[in-house]
Scaffold this active site. Structure first.
Site, PDB file in Angstrom:
ATOM      1  N   HIS A  17       0.785  -1.322   0.034  1.00 12.04           N
ATOM      2  CA  HIS A  17       0.115  -0.132  -0.071  1.00 12.04           C
ATOM      3  C   HIS A  17       0.769   1.336   0.056  1.00 12.04           C
ATOM      4  O   HIS A  17       2.223   1.093  -0.033  1.00 12.04           O
ATOM      5  CB  HIS A  17      -1.017   0.009   1.131  1.00 12.04           C
ATOM      6  N   HIS A  20       3.799   1.820   2.216  1.00 17.34           N
ATOM      7  CA  HIS A  20       4.944   0.884   2.128  1.00 17.34           C
ATOM      8  C   HIS A  20       5.706   1.440   0.854  1.00 17.34           C
ATOM      9  O   HIS A  20       6.941   1.641   0.829  1.00 17.34           O
ATOM     10  CB  HIS A  20       4.664  -0.566   1.664  1.00 17.34           C
ATOM     11  N   CYS A 125      -1.785  -8.645  20.202  1.00 15.86           N
ATOM     12  CA  CYS A 125      -2.564  -7.915  18.877  1.00 15.86           C
ATOM     13  C   CYS A 125      -1.792  -8.566  17.773  1.00 15.86           C
ATOM     14  O   CYS A 125      -0.578  -8.444  17.763  1.00 15.86           O
ATOM     15  CB  CYS A 125      -2.475  -6.631  18.891  1.00 15.86           C
ATOM     16  N   CYS A 128      -0.418  -5.762  15.495  1.00 14.70           N
ATOM     17  CA  CYS A 128       1.109  -5.258  15.694  1.00 14.70           C
ATOM     18  C   CYS A 128       1.988  -6.416  15.938  1.00 14.70           C
ATOM     19  O   CYS A 128       3.428  -6.175  15.893  1.00 14.70           O
ATOM     20  CB  CYS A 128       1.158  -4.614  16.972  1.00 14.70           C
ATOM     21  N   CYS A 143      -6.917  -2.820  20.489  1.00 12.11           N
ATOM     22  CA  CYS A 143      -5.552  -2.144  20.111  1.00 12.11           C
ATOM     23  C   CYS A 143      -6.097  -0.983  19.238  1.00 12.11           C
ATOM     24  O   CYS A 143      -6.726  -1.125  18.415  1.00 12.11           O
ATOM     25  CB  CYS A 143      -4.796  -3.065  19.251  1.00 12.11           C
ATOM     26  N   HIS A 146      -5.122  -1.307  15.816  1.00 12.34           N
ATOM     27  CA  HIS A 146      -5.954  -2.454  14.779  1.00 12.34           C
ATOM     28  C   HIS A 146      -7.373  -2.733  15.558  1.00 12.34           C
ATOM     29  O   HIS A 146      -7.905  -3.610  16.038  1.00 12.34           O
ATOM     30  CB  HIS A 146      -5.171  -3.790  14.786  1.00 12.34           C
ATOM     31  N   LYS A 296      -7.917   8.439   8.557  1.00 13.74           N
ATOM     32  CA  LYS A 296      -7.051   7.078   8.145  1.00 13.74           C
ATOM     33  C   LYS A 296      -7.583   6.684   6.916  1.00 13.74           C
ATOM     34  O   LYS A 296      -8.758   6.485   6.571  1.00 13.74           O
ATOM     35  CB  LYS A 296      -6.969   6.303   9.337  1.00 13.74           C
ATOM     36  N   LYS A 299     -10.695   0.659   3.296  1.00  7.26           N
ATOM     37  CA  LYS A 299     -11.451   0.338   2.294  1.00  7.26           C
ATOM     38  C   LYS A 299     -12.967   0.772   2.488  1.00  7.26           C
ATOM     39  O   LYS A 299     -13.361   1.137   1.460  1.00  7.26           O
ATOM     40  CB  LYS A 299     -11.272  -1.281   2.235  1.00  7.26           C
TER      41      LYS A 299
HETATM   42  N1  MSP Z   1       7.082  -5.887   9.229  1.00  6.25           N
HETATM   43  C1  MSP Z   1       7.215  -4.825  10.175  1.00  6.25           C
HETATM   44  C2  MSP Z   1       8.402  -3.943   9.899  1.00  6.25           C
HETATM   45  C3  MSP Z   1       9.955  -4.977  10.260  1.00  6.25           C
HETATM   46  S1  MSP Z   1      11.271  -4.055   9.945  1.00  6.25           S
HETATM   47  C4  MSP Z   1      12.318  -4.948  10.471  1.00  6.25           C
HETATM   48  C5  MSP Z   1       6.051  -3.960   9.940  1.00  6.25           C
HETATM   49  N2  MSP Z   1       5.607  -3.963   8.603  1.00  6.25           N
HETATM   50  S2  MSP Z   1       4.412  -3.039   7.919  1.00  6.25           S
HETATM   51  O1  MSP Z   1       4.018  -3.860   6.683  1.00  6.25           O
HETATM   52  O2  MSP Z   1       3.353  -2.765   8.899  1.00  6.25           O
HETATM   53  O3  MSP Z   1       5.129  -1.679   7.549  1.00  6.25           O
HETATM   54  C6  MSP Z   1       5.376  -0.723   8.482  1.00  6.25           C
HETATM   55  C7  MSP Z   1       5.793   0.340   7.648  1.00  6.25           C
HETATM   56  O4  MSP Z   1       5.190   0.803   6.509  1.00  6.25           O
HETATM   57  C8  MSP Z   1       5.883   1.869   8.746  1.00  6.25           C
HETATM   58  O5  MSP Z   1       6.647   1.752   9.395  1.00  6.25           O
HETATM   59  C9  MSP Z   1       6.221   2.731   7.549  1.00  6.25           C
HETATM   60  O6  MSP Z   1       7.517   2.603   6.907  1.00  6.25           O
HETATM   61  C10 MSP Z   1       5.153   2.322   6.368  1.00  6.25           C
HETATM   62  N3  MSP Z   1       3.934   2.812   6.565  1.00  6.25           N
HETATM   63  C11 MSP Z   1       2.775   1.839   6.791  1.00  6.25           C
HETATM   64  N4  MSP Z   1       1.783   2.866   6.780  1.00  6.25           N
HETATM   65  C12 MSP Z   1       1.954   4.040   6.569  1.00  6.25           C
HETATM   66  C13 MSP Z   1       1.417   5.318   6.463  1.00  6.25           C
HETATM   67  N5  MSP Z   1      -0.053   5.429   6.543  1.00  6.25           N
HETATM   68  N6  MSP Z   1       2.265   6.397   5.754  1.00  6.25           N
HETATM   69  C14 MSP Z   1       3.598   6.267   5.824  1.00  6.25           C
HETATM   70  N7  MSP Z   1       4.002   5.102   6.050  1.00  6.25           N
HETATM   71  C15 MSP Z   1       3.692   4.113   6.656  1.00  6.25           C
HETATM   72  O7  MSP Z   1       5.634  -3.073  10.524  1.00  6.25           O
END
Ligand code: MSP
Length: 506
Positions: A17, A20, A125, A128, A143, A146, A296, A299
């Protein structure tokens, strides 16, 4: 100077998304910037493929875990490729080298007496992938991150890493190195997290609950906890535990969203201390994207910005540009597909693409396709050139993520100045009389050279468009040596390439 830039590795329980895409694009912009300014650079991004929520998603898909993970990680890779994220390492925690490193970390901590096995009851959770304290939950016991997932009550025996003994040392490190966490708001948040005693960190999961993970070498009934496993990617990517990993490890900068400060600022440094390894150089933290209106993305609300759909409609640079221009580090920012399209039309198409095409076509019709030879410079020319040079200089030398949006704004102002100058000079009128023909030539050369400098300065942000624009100007980025902004790299006499529409209006 060397820099190893990493992004978090993303859970593969859904499609990639915008969040990422954001961290990976920001890391790519910083990595390209480092390379352009002459530093040796390594960029890692990729997928976190273990743990309970990935396992649940794999089960729901009806595929084998391997087939599910292959499909999802290929999808993440495709989106990062489409966004021109030029990674050196694409992480998959399912790789054997990574498994080996995780088993080695667990083994060393076990042998070093840092682990204890004990029974634990707690609330978990899966969103998380973390145990929660009552104080972390809402009044309804949910949470806050979530709310649609009911936290589970778990009562099980696990291995724990004692982290409290390292707290004082970590506080000292954070206090002694103000640059360890940027921006300072998150440094304060981290110091706050470290102001209370730390509970032991649960580093295992019994296989009867979670099988997607790395088996602990000293107890095959357990896999490593997904966060413990995932953090180790930062060293397994550069070859640890084999010698030679220090070459990059000494220069590690972790880009992370604000949501994962605790795992990166508390757990990871303490794991490294317990192993006797060096800490990362820096944590670079950014805020989150929200949908338009500050809500936020979800969907149900239908306000999710799908990075792949944006790239399909407007190309990768429209999204890269928007994220760099409007992303903030110490606050949240807002995005919608419409905002991206509006910014693309207003700035990339109307300010940059349009001026390139007007001035470039003028050269083809009036000057036989060659940049005209300028005459003596007048104060208006000098002022414009100085302004553009100053704006471009913002993208040379060290660049903090926190500064990126401001530097972008300055470049947009320079594009405005170029447009105003070109309109005010009106070379199409000046060219008609012999008395003013030299002024026309000067105005055209000054405009095109200024545009060239702006496109050079944007090379890390919109690499493909910058390259195309510079090819139209027959002024490719100078190779061999760090980039530095310079005037008059587009001298009179240069034959322009074919001038085509750089940013078709959406
Ligand atoms: N798998 C763990 C990270 C492990 S790193 C050793 C994780 N994954 S996650 O898929 O949830 O990705 C989290 C990261 O995605 C956030 O820290 C950020 O970098 C990015 N983002 C997720 N949602 C975001 C927004 N809405 N806006 C900007 N970045 C965000 O946590």
């Amino acid at each position: 100077m060397r820099a190893y830039l990493s992004t978090p590795i993303y859970y593969v329980n859904g499609s990639p998304h915008l969040g990422h895409a954001h961290t990976s694009v920001m890391a790519d912009i910083l990595a390209r910037h480092h390379r352009l300014t002459g530093q040796e650079t390594l960029l890692s991004t990729g997928c976190d493929e273990h743990g309970q929520k990935n396992q649940a998603a794999a089960e729901a898909s009806g595929l084998t875990p391997e087939a599910y993970l292959d499909g999802r990680s290929a999808e993440f890779r495709r989106v990062f490729d489409a966004l021109e994220v030029d990674y050196d390492v694409f992480v998959r925690t399912s790789r054997p080298e990574h498994h080996r490193a995780v088993a080695e970390v667990a083994d060393r901590l076990h042998r070093g007496g840092h682990l204890v096995k004990r029974q634990y009851r707690g609330i978990y959770c899966t969103g998380c992938e973390q145990f929660k304290k009552d104080s972390d939950l809402t009044a309804d016991g949910l949470c806050p991150e979530h709310p649609s997932l009911t936290p589970e009550e778990l009562d099980e025996t696990n291995y724990f890493l004692e982290i409290e003994p390292f707290r004082a040392r970590l506080v000292e490190h954070v206090e002694a190195d103000p640059a360890f966490v940027a921006p300072s708001r998150y440094r304060n948040e981290l110091l706050n997290m470290l102001s209370q005693p730390l509970e032991p960190l649960c580093i295992s999961r019994p296989k009867r609950r979670v099988t997607l993970g790395v088996t602990l070498p000293f107890d095959e009934d357990y896999v490593a906890y997904v966060w413990f496993d995932a953090l180790i990617n930062y060293v397994s990517n550069v070859g640890w535990p084999d010698p030679g990993y220090e070459r990059w490890w000494g220069a590690a900068h972790h880009l992370i969203g604000k949501d994962i400060l605790k795992t990166h600022g508390v757990y990871w440094p303490i794991m490294l201390m317990a192993l006797g390894l060096a800490l990362p150089r820096r944590l670079i933290v950014h805020g989150h994207w929200l949908g338009a209106g500050g809500v936020k993305m979800s969907k149900t609300l239908g306000n999710v910005v799908n990075p792949e759909a944006v790239v399909e409609r407007l190309g990768p640079d429209a999204l890269r540009y928007f994220l760099a221009r409007h992303g903030r580090v110490d606050a949240d920012s807002q995005i919608s597909a419409e905002l991206v399209a509006t910014t693309y039309n207003a700035e990339l198409a109307n300010k940059l693409g349009n001026l390139l095409s007007r001035a470039g076509k003028f050269v083809h019709t009036r000057y036989d396709g060659r940049v005209p030879e300028p005459g003596p410079l007048e104060p208006a020319d000098e002022a414009l050139r100085a302004g553009v040079l100053e704006a471009a200089a913002g993208m040379a030398g060290p660049l903090d993520l926190a500064e990126l949006a401001g530097r972008m704004a300055r470049l947009v102002a320079a594009a405005d100045e170029l447009n105003e100058y070109f309109t005010a000079q009106a070379p199409w009128t000046l060219v008609k009389s012999e008395d003013t023909a030299e002024r026309a030539r000067t105005a055209v050369q000054v405009t095109l050279d200024g545009l060239r400098l702006v496109f050079e300065a944007l090379a890390a942000v919109i690499p493909a468009s910058s390259e195309r624009a510079l090819a139209m100007l027959s002024a490719p980025l100078p190779q061999g040596g760090p980039w530095a902004p310079r005037l008059d790299r587009l001298p009179g006499g240069t034959p322009l390439g074919e001038v085509a529409t750089l940013f078709p209006r959406a």
